[in-house]
Scaffold this motif. Structure first.
Motif, PDB file in Angstrom:
ATOM      1  N   TYR A  52       0.598  -1.125  -0.103  1.00  0.00           N
ATOM      2  CA  TYR A  52      -0.002  -0.111   0.037  1.00  0.00           C
ATOM      3  C   TYR A  52       0.918   1.115  -0.128  1.00  0.00           C
ATOM      4  N   LYS A  53       2.068   1.244   0.715  1.00  0.00           N
ATOM      5  CA  LYS A  53       2.995   2.264   0.673  1.00  0.00           C
ATOM      6  C   LYS A  53       3.425   2.872  -0.901  1.00  0.00           C
ATOM      7  N   VAL A  54       3.768   1.680  -1.531  1.00  0.00           N
ATOM      8  CA  VAL A  54       4.135   1.968  -3.143  1.00  0.00           C
ATOM      9  C   VAL A  54       2.909   2.327  -3.976  1.00  0.00           C
ATOM     10  N   GLY A  97       2.014  -8.500  14.189  1.00  0.00           N
ATOM     11  CA  GLY A  97       1.781  -8.196  12.931  1.00  0.00           C
ATOM     12  C   GLY A  97       2.506  -9.177  11.926  1.00  0.00           C
ATOM     13  N   GLY A  98       2.634  -8.928  10.524  1.00  0.00           N
ATOM     14  CA  GLY A  98       3.092  -9.850   9.671  1.00  0.00           C
ATOM     15  C   GLY A  98       4.698 -10.420  10.180  1.00  0.00           C
ATOM     16  N   VAL A  99       5.604  -9.484  10.231  1.00  0.00           N
ATOM     17  CA  VAL A  99       6.865  -9.689  10.479  1.00  0.00           C
ATOM     18  C   VAL A  99       7.051 -10.180  11.990  1.00  0.00           C
ATOM     19  N   ALA A 154       1.780  -5.625  21.900  1.00  0.00           N
ATOM     20  CA  ALA A 154       0.590  -5.671  21.389  1.00  0.00           C
ATOM     21  C   ALA A 154      -0.291  -4.852  22.339  1.00  0.00           C
ATOM     22  N   SER A 155      -1.520  -4.349  21.604  1.00  0.00           N
ATOM     23  CA  SER A 155      -2.359  -3.383  22.344  1.00  0.00           C
ATOM     24  C   SER A 155      -3.901  -3.917  22.506  1.00  0.00           C
ATOM     25  N   ARG A 156      -4.160  -4.754  21.952  1.00  0.00           N
ATOM     26  CA  ARG A 156      -5.618  -5.678  22.178  1.00  0.00           C
ATOM     27  C   ARG A 156      -5.572  -7.006  22.421  1.00  0.00           C
ATOM     28  N   GLU A 157      -6.877  -7.393  23.141  1.00  0.00           N
ATOM     29  CA  GLU A 157      -6.736  -9.062  23.581  1.00  0.00           C
ATOM     30  C   GLU A 157      -6.401  -9.783  22.466  1.00  0.00           C
ATOM     31  N   GLU A 158      -7.103  -9.713  21.252  1.00  0.00           N
ATOM     32  CA  GLU A 158      -6.735 -10.692  20.117  1.00  0.00           C
ATOM     33  C   GLU A 158      -5.385 -10.757  19.841  1.00  0.00           C
ATOM     34  N   THR A 159      -4.662  -9.592  19.688  1.00  0.00           N
ATOM     35  CA  THR A 159      -3.170  -9.649  19.261  1.00  0.00           C
ATOM     36  C   THR A 159      -2.261 -10.095  20.518  1.00  0.00           C
ATOM     37  N   THR A 160      -2.634  -9.867  21.551  1.00  0.00           N
ATOM     38  CA  THR A 160      -1.991 -10.358  22.796  1.00  0.00           C
ATOM     39  C   THR A 160      -1.884 -11.821  23.083  1.00  0.00           C
ATOM     40  N   ASN A 166       1.874  -3.561  26.678  1.00  0.00           N
ATOM     41  CA  ASN A 166       1.091  -2.923  25.692  1.00  0.00           C
ATOM     42  C   ASN A 166       1.853  -1.513  24.944  1.00  0.00           C
ATOM     43  N   HIS A 167       1.834  -1.366  23.682  1.00  0.00           N
ATOM     44  CA  HIS A 167       2.536  -0.298  23.067  1.00  0.00           C
ATOM     45  C   HIS A 167       1.734   0.896  23.086  1.00  0.00           C
ATOM     46  N   LYS A 168       0.762   0.738  23.746  1.00  0.00           N
ATOM     47  CA  LYS A 168      -0.339   2.109  23.884  1.00  0.00           C
ATOM     48  C   LYS A 168       0.223   2.681  25.176  1.00  0.00           C
ATOM     49  N   GLN A 179       7.437   7.091  17.378  1.00  0.00           N
ATOM     50  CA  GLN A 179       6.728   7.245  18.301  1.00  0.00           C
ATOM     51  C   GLN A 179       7.462   6.445  19.753  1.00  0.00           C
ATOM     52  N   HIS A 180       8.200   5.290  19.479  1.00  0.00           N
ATOM     53  CA  HIS A 180       8.581   4.722  20.769  1.00  0.00           C
ATOM     54  C   HIS A 180      10.297   5.278  20.739  1.00  0.00           C
ATOM     55  N   ALA A 181      10.650   5.800  19.965  1.00  0.00           N
ATOM     56  CA  ALA A 181      12.183   6.122  19.994  1.00  0.00           C
ATOM     57  C   ALA A 181      12.760   6.597  21.406  1.00  0.00           C
ATOM     58  N   ILE A 208      19.591  -1.398  10.525  1.00  0.00           N
ATOM     59  CA  ILE A 208      18.491  -1.175   9.733  1.00  0.00           C
ATOM     60  C   ILE A 208      18.354  -2.407   8.965  1.00  0.00           C
ATOM     61  N   GLU A 209      17.293  -3.242   8.709  1.00  0.00           N
ATOM     62  CA  GLU A 209      17.200  -4.325   7.900  1.00  0.00           C
ATOM     63  C   GLU A 209      16.236  -3.806   6.602  1.00  0.00           C
ATOM     64  N   LEU A 210      16.607  -4.157   5.508  1.00  0.00           N
ATOM     65  CA  LEU A 210      15.740  -4.141   4.481  1.00  0.00           C
ATOM     66  C   LEU A 210      15.840  -5.299   3.574  1.00  0.00           C
ATOM     67  N   MET A 211      14.484  -6.233   3.472  1.00  0.00           N
ATOM     68  CA  MET A 211      14.682  -7.306   2.812  1.00  0.00           C
ATOM     69  C   MET A 211      14.955  -7.106   1.444  1.00  0.00           C
ATOM     70  N   PHE A 212      14.832  -5.916   0.683  1.00  0.00           N
ATOM     71  CA  PHE A 212      15.022  -6.027  -0.627  1.00  0.00           C
ATOM     72  C   PHE A 212      16.421  -5.657  -1.260  1.00  0.00           C
ATOM     73  N   LYS A 258      -3.821  -2.828  11.817  1.00  0.00           N
ATOM     74  CA  LYS A 258      -4.506  -3.872  13.098  1.00  0.00           C
ATOM     75  C   LYS A 258      -4.243  -5.162  12.449  1.00  0.00           C
ATOM     76  N   ALA A 259      -3.434  -5.450  11.495  1.00  0.00           N
ATOM     77  CA  ALA A 259      -3.066  -6.847  10.929  1.00  0.00           C
ATOM     78  C   ALA A 259      -2.691  -7.770  12.324  1.00  0.00           C
ATOM     79  N   LYS A 260      -3.254  -8.857  12.233  1.00  0.00           N
ATOM     80  CA  LYS A 260      -2.797  -9.962  13.204  1.00  0.00           C
ATOM     81  C   LYS A 260      -2.373 -11.477  12.207  1.00  0.00           C
TER      82      LYS A 260
HETATM   83  N1  LIG Z   1      12.623  -3.211   5.728  1.00  0.00           N
HETATM   84  C1  LIG Z   1      11.975  -4.397   5.543  1.00  0.00           C
HETATM   85  O1  LIG Z   1      12.458  -5.224   4.840  1.00  0.00           O
HETATM   86  C2  LIG Z   1      10.591  -4.656   5.716  1.00  0.00           C
HETATM   87  C3  LIG Z   1       9.892  -5.857   5.569  1.00  0.00           C
HETATM   88  C4  LIG Z   1       8.576  -6.084   6.067  1.00  0.00           C
HETATM   89  C5  LIG Z   1       7.802  -4.945   6.627  1.00  0.00           C
HETATM   90  N2  LIG Z   1       8.609  -3.720   6.627  1.00  0.00           N
HETATM   91  C6  LIG Z   1       7.665  -2.552   7.343  1.00  0.00           C
HETATM   92  O2  LIG Z   1       7.672  -2.773   8.611  1.00  0.00           O
HETATM   93  C7  LIG Z   1       6.391  -2.372   9.150  1.00  0.00           C
HETATM   94  C8  LIG Z   1       5.719  -3.694   9.955  1.00  0.00           C
HETATM   95  O3  LIG Z   1       5.331  -4.575   8.739  1.00  0.00           O
HETATM   96  P1  LIG Z   1       4.344  -5.630   9.426  1.00  0.00           P
HETATM   97  O4  LIG Z   1       4.011  -6.353   8.018  1.00  0.00           O
HETATM   98  O5  LIG Z   1       4.774  -6.224  10.514  1.00  0.00           O
HETATM   99  O6  LIG Z   1       2.897  -4.821   9.423  1.00  0.00           O
HETATM  100  P2  LIG Z   1       1.666  -4.846   9.953  1.00  0.00           P
HETATM  101  O7  LIG Z   1       1.241  -6.629  10.008  1.00  0.00           O
HETATM  102  O8  LIG Z   1       0.519  -4.076   9.206  1.00  0.00           O
HETATM  103  O9  LIG Z   1       1.637  -4.843  11.477  1.00  0.00           O
HETATM  104  C9  LIG Z   1       0.378  -4.718  12.292  1.00  0.00           C
HETATM  105  C10 LIG Z   1       0.753  -4.620  13.839  1.00  0.00           C
HETATM  106  O10 LIG Z   1       1.317  -3.304  13.978  1.00  0.00           O
HETATM  107  C11 LIG Z   1       1.105  -3.308  15.375  1.00  0.00           C
HETATM  108  N3  LIG Z   1       0.958  -1.673  15.878  1.00  0.00           N
HETATM  109  C12 LIG Z   1      -0.218  -0.944  15.211  1.00  0.00           C
HETATM  110  N4  LIG Z   1       0.366   0.463  15.789  1.00  0.00           N
HETATM  111  C13 LIG Z   1       1.334   0.294  16.522  1.00  0.00           C
HETATM  112  C14 LIG Z   1       2.122   1.136  17.364  1.00  0.00           C
HETATM  113  N5  LIG Z   1       1.859   2.381  17.478  1.00  0.00           N
HETATM  114  N6  LIG Z   1       3.133   0.848  18.113  1.00  0.00           N
HETATM  115  C15 LIG Z   1       3.845  -0.444  17.880  1.00  0.00           C
HETATM  116  N7  LIG Z   1       2.905  -1.574  17.304  1.00  0.00           N
HETATM  117  C16 LIG Z   1       1.838  -1.273  16.609  1.00  0.00           C
HETATM  118  C17 LIG Z   1      -0.416  -3.741  15.596  1.00  0.00           C
HETATM  119  O11 LIG Z   1      -0.603  -4.288  17.106  1.00  0.00           O
HETATM  120  P3  LIG Z   1      -2.061  -4.116  17.839  1.00  0.00           P
HETATM  121  O12 LIG Z   1      -3.119  -4.337  16.549  1.00  0.00           O
HETATM  122  O13 LIG Z   1      -2.071  -5.130  18.976  1.00  0.00           O
HETATM  123  O14 LIG Z   1      -1.962  -2.649  18.264  1.00  0.00           O
HETATM  124  C18 LIG Z   1      -0.424  -4.960  14.678  1.00  0.00           C
HETATM  125  O15 LIG Z   1      -0.327  -6.107  15.189  1.00  0.00           O
HETATM  126  C19 LIG Z   1       5.732  -1.747   8.029  1.00  0.00           C
HETATM  127  O16 LIG Z   1       5.896  -0.426   7.928  1.00  0.00           O
HETATM  128  C20 LIG Z   1       6.147  -2.524   6.886  1.00  0.00           C
HETATM  129  O17 LIG Z   1       6.216  -1.597   5.689  1.00  0.00           O
HETATM  130  C21 LIG Z   1       9.917  -3.498   6.481  1.00  0.00           C
END
Ligand SMILES: NC(=O)c1ccc[n+]([C@@H]2O[C@H](COP(=O)([O-])OP(=O)(O)OC[C@H]3O[C@@H](n4cnc5c(N)ncnc54)[C@H](OP(=O)(O)O)[C@@H]3O)[C@@H](O)[C@H]2O)c1
Length: 337
Positions: free
Chosen positions: A47-49, A158-160, A180-186, A199-201, A227-229, A265-269, A325-327
């Protein structure tokens, strides 16, 4: 072949933001294999691209960096795969992506799909596994004998995070603290192997104090790094290691000087983008993760299968992912006839 593409950057509510299209099927040459795609997953990069990276030229832009499928053709220089092999890969940022019936991809960044998973279950994993593996073992150089050490994973459900937590749990002795900030994700994070969930909130330092947690030797920030720096600087152990993967607008390393914290810094690409000498490591990592799946060490991070691969479903997937809010992962499977 069928594909999903766009020609201009539009909000996801606009039906033109991602469209069903017909384009020519590419040919495999050199080190490329041609893959018939069976399932794909969606990442925040998509979605970013789509929303923010202007399209060059008049051609349709096809994004997508996570696929499973079957090898249909091999280039003259291919040595790792044969026609008929089941494969999985994330792909290359500089080429057309996986929102298509067929895709060409360099064999050095492709692995053997785990045989115990369906195409959809497997599609959840390549990009995030490469990111998590490279962060843990190539950037932070987390060692296998770190029995007394701990790692904080911010945005861990989230995904990673969903794969990084499993890899850290199964391949290291680290004590794992996830946020994690929600019951489901916890609950999901605990299932994946996190020893503690905070909780990151709330302020991270207050959560550490509340649960009497040790200062982490490693912190991996996957989301909202900016935000967390300040809190990261507060909680990390002196001489610790910090890594991030997201896109803070700016990041100041100077606050880490007092604690002599190294920043990564990690970049998968990177490996495919620069055709690095060790680019084949992505083939090796994907094969290793495949084995860990097939021997039952780790499991798929599939959160939701949205259905067949078409523009309508893909717009739905983007819209959901954009909420943050991906799980685990969102997957789409098979093209409609
Ligand atoms: N550099 C690389 O190679 C690389 C590779 C993959 C992804 N990325 C980037 O890394 C990021 C994460 O990717 P992803 O696929 O894991 O994303 P994602 O699946 O969309 O992450 C969703 C998770 O983020 C959590 N979240 C939401 N707001 C947050 C906050 N303020 N503080 C901490 N956590 C929060 C949510 O937890 P709750 O619902 O519990 O709040 C949710 O579980 C994205 O920006 C992506 O573009 C970079």
């Amino acid at each position: 072949m069928k594909a999903i593409g766009y020609k201009e950057n539009l909000p996801i509510e606009d039906v033109k933001s991602l469209q069903d299209i017909e384009i020519d099927t590419p040919k495999a040459i050199g080190k490329d294999i041609l893959v018939e795609i069976k399932a794909i997953s969606v990442n925040p990069a998509d979605y970013k691209v789509r929303a923010g990276m202007p399209v060059e030229g008049d051609d349709w832009k096809i994004i997508g960096w996570d696929a499973t499928g079957i090898v249909k053709e091999v280039g003259d220089d291919v040595t790792l795969f044969n026609v008929g092999d089941e494969v999985w890969y994330a792909g290359d940022f500089t080429r057309q992506g996986s929102y298509a019936q067929y895709q060409v991809v360099d064999e050095r960044i492709v692995g053997k799909k785990p045989s115990s998973l369906s195409y959809a279950e497997a599609a959840a994993l390549p990009l995030t596994s490469l990111t998590a593996w490279e962060m843990l073992f190539d950037r932070l150089e987390v060692a296998n004998d770190d029995a007394s050490k701990s790692i904080l994973v911010i945005g861990a459900a989230g995904g990673v995070g969903s794969i990084l937590v499993q890899l850290a749990k199964k391949l290291t002795k680290l004590n794992i603290i996830g946020t994690a900030s929600r019951e489901e994700t916890t609950d999901w994070l605990k299932e994946l192997g996190a020893d503690s969930v905070i909780n990151h909130k709330n302020k991270l330092s207050e959560e550490f104090e509340k649960y009497k947690l040790p200062a982490p030797d490693y912190i991996v920030s996957l989301n909202a790094t900016e935000q967390h720096a300040d809190e990261i600087v507060k909680v990390i152990k002196p001489q610790g290691k910090f890594g991030f993967i997201d896109d803070p607008k700016s990041f100041n390393v100077m606050p880490f000087k007092g604690k002599a914290v190294s920043t990564h810094i990690e970049l998968m690409f990177t490996r495919s983008m620069f055709q690095t000498e060790d680019m084949i490591e992505q083939h090796n990592i994907l094969n290793e993760v495949s084995k860990l799946i097939d021997n039952g060490t780790i499991k798929t991070t599939l959160g939701e299968n949205i259905g067949t691969i078409n523009a309508e479903h893909m717009r739905k997937a983007h819209a959901f992912l954009e909420t943050g809010k991906a799980k685990g992962k969102i997957v789409l499977e098979g093209f409609q006839d």
